[in-house]
Scaffold this motif. Structure first.
Motif, PDB file in Angstrom:
ATOM      1  N   TYR A 139       0.820  -1.203   0.000  1.00 10.90           N
ATOM      2  CA  TYR A 139       0.000   0.000   0.000  1.00 10.90           C
ATOM      3  C   TYR A 139       0.860   1.261   0.000  1.00 10.90           C
ATOM      4  O   TYR A 139       2.012   1.248   0.434  1.00 10.90           O
ATOM      5  N   HIS A 140       0.245   2.339  -0.472  1.00 13.85           N
ATOM      6  CA  HIS A 140       0.868   3.650  -0.375  1.00 13.85           C
ATOM      7  C   HIS A 140       0.515   4.212   1.001  1.00 13.85           C
ATOM      8  O   HIS A 140      -0.649   4.265   1.374  1.00 13.85           O
ATOM      9  N   VAL A 141       1.530   4.653   1.752  1.00 13.23           N
ATOM     10  CA  VAL A 141       1.326   5.036   3.150  1.00 13.23           C
ATOM     11  C   VAL A 141       1.946   6.401   3.428  1.00 13.23           C
ATOM     12  O   VAL A 141       3.074   6.681   2.999  1.00 13.23           O
ATOM     13  N   TYR A 142       1.224   7.245   4.165  1.00 17.86           N
ATOM     14  CA  TYR A 142       1.790   8.458   4.745  1.00 17.86           C
ATOM     15  C   TYR A 142       2.134   8.154   6.198  1.00 17.86           C
ATOM     16  O   TYR A 142       1.319   7.600   6.938  1.00 17.86           O
ATOM     17  N   LYS A 143       3.351   8.525   6.625  1.00 19.74           N
ATOM     18  CA  LYS A 143       3.811   8.257   7.988  1.00 19.74           C
ATOM     19  C   LYS A 143       3.904   9.568   8.767  1.00 19.74           C
ATOM     20  O   LYS A 143       4.613  10.486   8.359  1.00 19.74           O
ATOM     21  N   LEU A 144       3.198   9.635   9.892  1.00 20.72           N
ATOM     22  CA  LEU A 144       3.182  10.811  10.747  1.00 20.72           C
ATOM     23  C   LEU A 144       3.973  10.512  12.022  1.00 20.72           C
ATOM     24  O   LEU A 144       3.651   9.566  12.750  1.00 20.72           O
ATOM     25  N   PHE A 145       5.017  11.311  12.281  1.00 21.47           N
ATOM     26  CA  PHE A 145       5.852  11.135  13.465  1.00 21.47           C
ATOM     27  C   PHE A 145       5.537  12.245  14.467  1.00 21.47           C
ATOM     28  O   PHE A 145       5.717  13.431  14.159  1.00 21.47           O
ATOM     29  N   PHE A 146       5.077  11.853  15.653  1.00 20.58           N
ATOM     30  CA  PHE A 146       4.712  12.808  16.689  1.00 20.58           C
ATOM     31  C   PHE A 146       5.717  12.769  17.845  1.00 20.58           C
ATOM     32  O   PHE A 146       6.132  11.692  18.282  1.00 20.58           O
TER      33      PHE A 146
END
Length: 207
Positions: A144-151
């Motif tokens: 899958y195409h994924v956006y990764k959010l780092f908090f």
């Protein structure tokens, strides 16, 4: 070349999924199903899954095709970062996972950190929003195409626990980072998180 084939397969799957969501003509539906089959076969050439298994995954995705959203929590204590050990591959990663429908990303990362490590945290800053497929991140191919959010997450309380997905939770200094589960996080991202930790005034990274 394998990565390029994966990119093409992802785009074909997105076209097919969106086409199936909006098509009523049976001939169009048949054509988009064929495109989806081709995408599954292409992806199987560089995957550990069979084409039939990938096609089953594709069929579970309906509606307009968009990237999935993965959140990861960067929790620091005494200049060390929290990592959890994955049961799946025995390697280490930042606690995190997919955002559930109807769940704000900040709550999702707080939930994932607690479930995978036992620590209660509060999300205080979005450090980075990365496209997993961008070449500079060097993640291995994925279906899958994924956006990764780092908090950046502030540690509130808790103690390390194991979970269904993880078997250890430990804080590591930057020079002591163990072997990483690179499908989830890569060394350059860990390095960047430490840099943001030392420079809290930096703006959010993206792409």
């Amino acid at each position: 070349m394998a990565v390029k084939w994966l990119e093409w397969a992802q785009k074909l799957q997105a076209i097919a999924q969106t086409g199936l969501a909006y098509s009523e003509n049976p001939f169009d539906i048949d054509r988009f199903q064929q495109v989806q089959q081709v995408a599954a076969e292409m992806m199987a050439t560089s995957s550990h899954l069979e084409a039939a298994e990938i096609l089953d995954l594709f069929k579970q995705e309906t509606g307009y095709a968009t990237p999935k959203v993965d959140v990861r929590g960067a929790v620091f204590q005494n200049d060390k970062i929290l990592l959890v050990k994955e049961r799946f591959d025995g390697l280490w990663t930042l606690p995190g996972g997919y955002v559930d429908v109807g769940e704000p990303p900040s709550q999702a990362v707080e939930r994932e950190v607690y479930e995978e490590s036992g620590y209660q945290t509060r999300a205080v800053k979005l450090i980075a929003l990365y496209d997993r497929d961008h070449p500079r991140h060097q993640h291995p191919p994925f279906e899958y195409h994924v956006y990764k959010l780092f908090f950046l997450c502030e540690l509130i309380s808790g103690s390390p626990v194991n979970s269904i997905e993880t078997e250890d939770a430990t804080f590591f200094a930057e020079a002591e980072i163990p072997a990483l589960s690179v499908s989830r996080v890569v060394p350059s991202q860990i390095t960047r998180l430490f840099e943001h930790y030392r420079h809290p005034d930096w703006q959010t990274d993206f792409d």
